[in-house]
Design a protein around this motif. Structure first.
Motif, short mmCIF file in Angstrom:
data_model
loop_
_atom_site.label_atom_id
_atom_site.label_comp_id
_atom_site.label_asym_id
_atom_site.label_seq_id
_atom_site.Cartn_x
_atom_site.Cartn_y
_atom_site.Cartn_z
N VAL A 89 0.84 -1.19 0.00
CA VAL A 89 0.00 0.00 0.00
C VAL A 89 0.88 1.25 0.00
N ILE A 90 1.95 1.22 0.77
CA ILE A 90 2.89 2.33 0.78
C ILE A 90 3.49 2.52 -0.61
N ASP A 91 3.81 1.42 -1.29
CA ASP A 91 4.34 1.51 -2.66
C ASP A 91 3.33 2.17 -3.60
N LEU A 92 2.04 1.81 -3.47
CA LEU A 92 1.01 2.40 -4.32
C LEU A 92 0.87 3.90 -4.06
N ILE A 93 0.84 4.27 -2.80
CA ILE A 93 0.72 5.69 -2.45
C ILE A 93 1.96 6.44 -2.93
N ASP A 94 3.11 5.84 -2.74
CA ASP A 94 4.36 6.45 -3.17
C ASP A 94 4.37 6.69 -4.68
N ALA A 95 3.81 5.76 -5.44
CA ALA A 95 3.78 5.90 -6.90
C ALA A 95 2.94 7.11 -7.32
N LYS A 96 1.92 7.43 -6.57
CA LYS A 96 1.06 8.57 -6.88
C LYS A 96 1.52 9.86 -6.22
N ALA A 97 2.37 9.78 -5.24
CA ALA A 97 2.74 10.93 -4.43
C ALA A 97 3.36 12.06 -5.25
N GLU A 98 4.23 11.75 -6.16
CA GLU A 98 4.92 12.80 -6.93
C GLU A 98 3.92 13.65 -7.70
N THR A 99 2.95 12.99 -8.33
CA THR A 99 1.92 13.72 -9.08
C THR A 99 1.09 14.59 -8.14
N VAL A 100 0.70 14.01 -7.01
CA VAL A 100 -0.11 14.75 -6.03
C VAL A 100 0.68 15.94 -5.50
N LEU A 101 1.94 15.73 -5.17
CA LEU A 101 2.75 16.81 -4.62
C LEU A 101 2.99 17.91 -5.66
N ASP A 102 3.20 17.55 -6.92
CA ASP A 102 3.36 18.55 -7.97
C ASP A 102 2.08 19.36 -8.13
N ASP A 103 0.93 18.66 -8.13
CA ASP A 103 -0.36 19.35 -8.24
C ASP A 103 -0.57 20.30 -7.07
N SER A 104 -0.18 19.87 -5.88
CA SER A 104 -0.41 20.73 -4.71
C SER A 104 0.45 21.99 -4.79
N ASP A 105 1.64 21.89 -5.36
CA ASP A 105 2.48 23.08 -5.53
C ASP A 105 1.78 24.12 -6.41
N HIS A 106 1.18 23.67 -7.51
CA HIS A 106 0.46 24.58 -8.41
C HIS A 106 -0.76 25.17 -7.70
N ARG A 107 -1.44 24.36 -6.93
CA ARG A 107 -2.63 24.83 -6.22
C ARG A 107 -2.26 25.86 -5.15
N ILE A 108 -1.16 25.64 -4.48
CA ILE A 108 -0.72 26.60 -3.45
C ILE A 108 -0.40 27.94 -4.08
N VAL A 109 0.29 27.94 -5.21
CA VAL A 109 0.60 29.19 -5.90
C VAL A 109 -0.70 29.88 -6.32
N ALA A 110 -1.64 29.12 -6.87
CA ALA A 110 -2.92 29.70 -7.28
C ALA A 110 -3.68 30.24 -6.07
N LEU A 111 -3.67 29.50 -4.98
CA LEU A 111 -4.36 29.96 -3.76
C LEU A 111 -3.76 31.26 -3.26
N ARG A 112 -2.46 31.37 -3.28
CA ARG A 112 -1.82 32.61 -2.84
C ARG A 112 -2.23 33.79 -3.72
N LYS A 113 -2.30 33.56 -5.02
CA LYS A 113 -2.75 34.63 -5.94
C LYS A 113 -4.18 35.03 -5.60
N CYS A 114 -5.02 34.05 -5.37
CA CYS A 114 -6.43 34.34 -5.07
C CYS A 114 -6.58 35.06 -3.74
N LEU A 115 -5.77 34.72 -2.77
CA LEU A 115 -5.83 35.40 -1.48
C LEU A 115 -5.49 36.88 -1.62
N THR A 116 -4.56 37.19 -2.51
CA THR A 116 -4.20 38.61 -2.69
C THR A 116 -5.32 39.39 -3.36
N ARG A 117 -6.20 38.69 -4.08
CA ARG A 117 -7.31 39.35 -4.77
C ARG A 117 -8.53 39.56 -3.87
N MET A 118 -8.54 38.92 -2.71
CA MET A 118 -9.69 39.02 -1.80
C MET A 118 -9.74 40.38 -1.13
#
Length: 175
Positions: A89-118
């Motif tokens: 199970v750890i191997d399966l999660i690990d296989a998906k982790a890189e994609t999830v972590l990359d996506d979260s980086d983009h989302r964090i940047v977008a969230l920060r932009k949106c916070l400045t617009r509030m």
């Protein structure tokens, strides 16, 4: 390489990857205090073995792999724990982790932009709720609003942020 340069290089690389490594650990260790201890162990091992790191390779990926082995080791040591992942199970999660972590980086940047617009008041509510960790009840007392009204307000703010993040990611091609 001098000890000072080595330390500076390590700190620069680690600090730029720390959030990614910690996010990976939190996927497996739900208790924040335990996750922070595991991050500390991971950082310590990485520092002690920094001479094994190949410059120019992905430092964050190396850190995630170190954390993965630390998690596996912890998992084996706490075999009678209620929450324990099998190695596959750890191997399966690990296989998906890189994609999830990359996506979260983009989302964090977008969230920060949106916070400045509030507007400032909504941004202040978000800051108090999530940065300062105030409960909705305490926040309602602080801003002198009924709890029910604050829940509705926070729901609208969350919806607005969600829509803004979606639009921002779509415009940047990350969604």
């Amino acid at each position: 390489m001098s000890e000072k340069t080595k330390k500076e290089d390590f700190m620069s690389l680690f600090l730029s990857s720390q959030r990614r490594i910690f996010a990976f650990i939190l996927m497996f260790v739900p208790n924040r205090s335990d996750a922070e201890d595991l991050l500390q162990d991971t950082a310590s091992w990485m520092w002690e073995n920094f001479d094994k790191y190949t410059p120019g390779t992905h430092f964050g990926a190396w850190g995630v792999q170190v954390a993965r082995f630390k998690i596996l080791n912890l998992n084996r040591m706490t075999h009678n724990s209620r929450l324990r992942f099998r190695d596959d199970v750890i191997d399966l999660i690990d296989a998906k982790a890189e994609t999830v972590l990359d996506d979260s980086d983009h989302r964090i940047v977008a969230l920060r932009k949106c916070l400045t617009r509030m507007n400032e008041r909504d941004r202040w509510l978000i800051y108090l709720r999530y940065e300062k960790g105030l409960t909705t009840q305490k926040l309602a007392q602080l801003v002198e609003r009924p709890v029910r009204g604050l829940y509705k307000k926070m729901s609208r703010v969350h919806k607005m942020l969600f829509q803004c993040v979606r639009r921002t990611l779509a415009l940047e091609g990350d969604y």
